[in-house]
Design an enzyme around this catalytic site. Structure first.
Site, short mmCIF file in Angstrom:
data_model
loop_
_atom_site.label_atom_id
_atom_site.label_comp_id
_atom_site.label_asym_id
_atom_site.label_seq_id
_atom_site.Cartn_x
_atom_site.Cartn_y
_atom_site.Cartn_z
N GLU A 219 0.85 -1.18 0.00
CA GLU A 219 0.00 0.00 0.00
C GLU A 219 0.89 1.24 0.00
O GLU A 219 1.16 1.83 1.05
CB GLU A 219 -0.92 -0.04 1.22
CG GLU A 219 -1.85 -1.26 1.19
CD GLU A 219 -2.56 -1.52 2.52
OE1 GLU A 219 -2.35 -0.75 3.48
OE2 GLU A 219 -3.31 -2.50 2.61
N PRO A 220 1.36 1.66 -1.18
CA PRO A 220 2.33 2.77 -1.24
C PRO A 220 1.75 4.12 -0.86
O PRO A 220 2.48 5.01 -0.45
CB PRO A 220 2.80 2.75 -2.70
CG PRO A 220 1.69 2.10 -3.44
CD PRO A 220 1.08 1.10 -2.50
N GLY A 221 0.43 4.29 -1.06
CA GLY A 221 -0.29 5.47 -0.58
C GLY A 221 0.47 6.77 -0.58
O GLY A 221 0.74 7.37 -1.61
N ARG A 222 0.81 7.23 0.62
CA ARG A 222 1.45 8.53 0.81
C ARG A 222 2.70 8.69 -0.07
O ARG A 222 2.97 9.76 -0.59
CB ARG A 222 1.83 8.69 2.28
CG ARG A 222 2.47 10.03 2.62
CD ARG A 222 3.37 9.93 3.84
NE ARG A 222 2.75 9.27 4.95
CZ ARG A 222 2.27 9.88 6.04
NH1 ARG A 222 2.33 11.20 6.13
NH2 ARG A 222 1.74 9.20 7.02
N ARG A 259 -3.24 18.32 10.17
CA ARG A 259 -2.19 17.44 10.69
C ARG A 259 -1.25 18.11 11.71
O ARG A 259 -0.90 17.50 12.72
CB ARG A 259 -1.39 16.83 9.55
CG ARG A 259 -2.25 15.95 8.63
CD ARG A 259 -1.46 15.29 7.52
NE ARG A 259 -0.60 14.25 8.04
CZ ARG A 259 0.72 14.29 7.99
NH1 ARG A 259 1.35 15.34 7.47
NH2 ARG A 259 1.43 13.30 8.49
N TYR A 263 -1.35 15.98 15.16
CA TYR A 263 -0.23 15.18 15.66
C TYR A 263 1.13 15.75 15.25
O TYR A 263 2.05 15.03 14.91
CB TYR A 263 -0.33 13.70 15.26
CG TYR A 263 -0.90 13.37 13.90
CD1 TYR A 263 -0.15 13.50 12.75
CD2 TYR A 263 -2.20 12.88 13.80
CE1 TYR A 263 -0.66 13.16 11.52
CE2 TYR A 263 -2.72 12.53 12.57
CZ TYR A 263 -1.94 12.67 11.43
OH TYR A 263 -2.46 12.33 10.20
N CYS A 290 -9.93 30.32 14.60
CA CYS A 290 -10.04 30.81 15.97
C CYS A 290 -9.50 29.79 16.96
O CYS A 290 -10.22 29.28 17.83
CB CYS A 290 -11.51 31.14 16.27
SG CYS A 290 -11.73 32.08 17.78
N GLU A 291 -8.23 29.46 16.80
CA GLU A 291 -7.52 28.52 17.67
C GLU A 291 -6.07 28.99 17.78
O GLU A 291 -5.41 29.19 16.77
CB GLU A 291 -7.52 27.10 17.08
CG GLU A 291 -8.87 26.46 16.89
CD GLU A 291 -9.44 25.91 18.20
OE1 GLU A 291 -8.67 25.81 19.19
OE2 GLU A 291 -10.65 25.60 18.22
N TYR A 319 -2.85 13.73 2.91
CA TYR A 319 -3.85 13.83 3.98
C TYR A 319 -4.37 15.24 4.21
O TYR A 319 -4.88 15.52 5.28
CB TYR A 319 -3.25 13.30 5.29
CG TYR A 319 -2.88 11.84 5.21
CD1 TYR A 319 -3.86 10.87 5.13
CD2 TYR A 319 -1.55 11.43 5.21
CE1 TYR A 319 -3.54 9.54 5.04
CE2 TYR A 319 -1.22 10.10 5.13
CZ TYR A 319 -2.21 9.15 5.05
OH TYR A 319 -1.90 7.82 4.97
#
Length: 367
Positions: A219-222, A259, A263, A290-291, A319
């Site tokens: 699953e090469p995905g990213r 992201r 994390y 507003c954070e 992502y």
């Protein structure tokens, strides 16, 4: 990043698609991906989603007992024979953020290896479920080689056990996790090196256990989509806190890239309209939400900016858009596909009408 255009590109390259919802199944199907190359993952697939996947002839990565029971019930009401892979947690740790580690035993994903004999025994008695393989995934953004080598050895042991139960198993899916270069400090393996590492470890394990080589999936995905995309922002105002830092504000933030606040993912940035200018400023790039924690990058080295400059963050294909939201009722940006001099909008920019489309105002609240 599941959208019609990205799925269509993957399909045109003869790649499979990993999906985790009914919406992702339909997106891949609509994009023209062959159902036999759609693998349905997830730890809490609904009955409706399983029915959809089975009706479309997708492969299912079975994650738990309830799911196997649902599959058996659905299959018994159809003429389908359902191909499944069994996901297991291999108990292999890797040095990534705890939220993206999925292979250790204390994980919400997959069967515990101690259940494997019972699972294979149950599968051997099913007439409408075919166990085609075993699956594991140890996490994301991994730079180490050893965890993947260890995984190969463990999975061949599972594969051999399945064969001993008389199952027609023929595939091992080693998952993914190969990292990409988000910052100058990141040093991932190349895809070629990663494949050689995994394939060699699998060959050694198969030879040691005396089993025929399986079909190998990954699953090469990213590692494919991540570095294929950049996100462009317009620079707004700035604020200097003497002796501490300078903030540069942009017209996005945690709604298009959650992201960093989720994390602590790290990125780099550049000023696209000043690529030849020296990087003389050290700034903290702040989102507009507003954070206080809506910070895209701390202490970024960039060229001197003025309002209206275009700040670009690379490696955002994996992502960002797929995790985006309308927090603070901010509209999502457009997505543009650029290839060999041709540009096409593949997701149109949202407007305020889009934000209100699903709102319902009860009559009793209308004055």
């Amino acid at each position: 990043w599941s959208c019609l255009a990205v799925c269509a590109i993957a399909g045109s390259e003869d790649l499979g698609i990993d999906v985790v919802s009914g919406g992702e199944i339909l997106t891949a199907i609509k994009a023209g991906v062959s159902a036999e190359k759609i693998y349905f993952h997830g730890n809490n697939k609904s009955v409706a989603e399983l029915e959809l996947a089975i009706s479309k002839n997708c492969r299912i990565i079975a994650d738990n007992w309830l799911e196997l029971e649902h599959i058996a019930t659905i299959a018994s009401n159809t003429d389908k024979n359902v191909p499944v892979m069994i996901r297991l947690t291999p108990g292999i740790e890797c040095h990534t953020h705890e939220y993206i580690r999925t292979g250790h035993l204390d994980s919400k994903f997959g069967f515990d290896p101690n259940q494997l004999d019972e699972v294979f025994t149950w599968l051997s008695k099913q007439t409408q479920i075919t166990c085609i393989g075993v699956h594991a995934h140890i996490g994301s953004q991994i730079f180490e080689q050893q965890p993947h080598q260890d995984l190969a050895g463990v999975m061949v042991e599972w594969y051999k056990l399945a064969l001993s139960h008389g199952l027609p198993i023929s595939e091992i899916n080693v998952g993914g996790g190969l990292g990409i270069k988000y910052t100058e400090a990141d040093d991932p393996q190349s895809i070629d090196a990663w494949v050689k590492n995994v394939a060699t470890a699998l060959k050694v394990a198969c030879d040691a256990h005396g089993v025929a080589y399986p079909r190998v999936l990954s699953e090469p995905g990213r590692s494919l989509i991540g570095s294929s995309c950049v996100t462009a922002y317009t620079v707004g105002g700035n604020k200097t806190v003497p002796g501490i830092r300078t903030y540069i504000s942009i017209d996005g933030g945690m709604s298009d890239n959650p992201r960093p606040i989720t994390y602590q993912s790290q990125y780099r940035a550049m000023i696209a309209n000043k690529m030849s200018a020296p990087m003389t400023e050290t700034v903290t790039i702040a989102g507009k939400h507003c954070e206080s924690g809506d910070i895209l990058i701390k202490d970024a080295q960039i060229a001197a900016t003025v309002p209206g400059d275009i700040l670009v963050v690379p490696a955002t294909g994996a992502y960002n858009y797929s995790m985006s939201s309308n927090y603070n009722r901010i509209t999502r940006p457009a997505a543009v596909l650029v290839d060999r001099g041709e540009a096409n909008i593949i997701i149109q920019r949202e407007n305020y009408d889009d934000l209100l489309r699903f709102d319902r105002l009860p009559e009793r609240l209308v004055k």
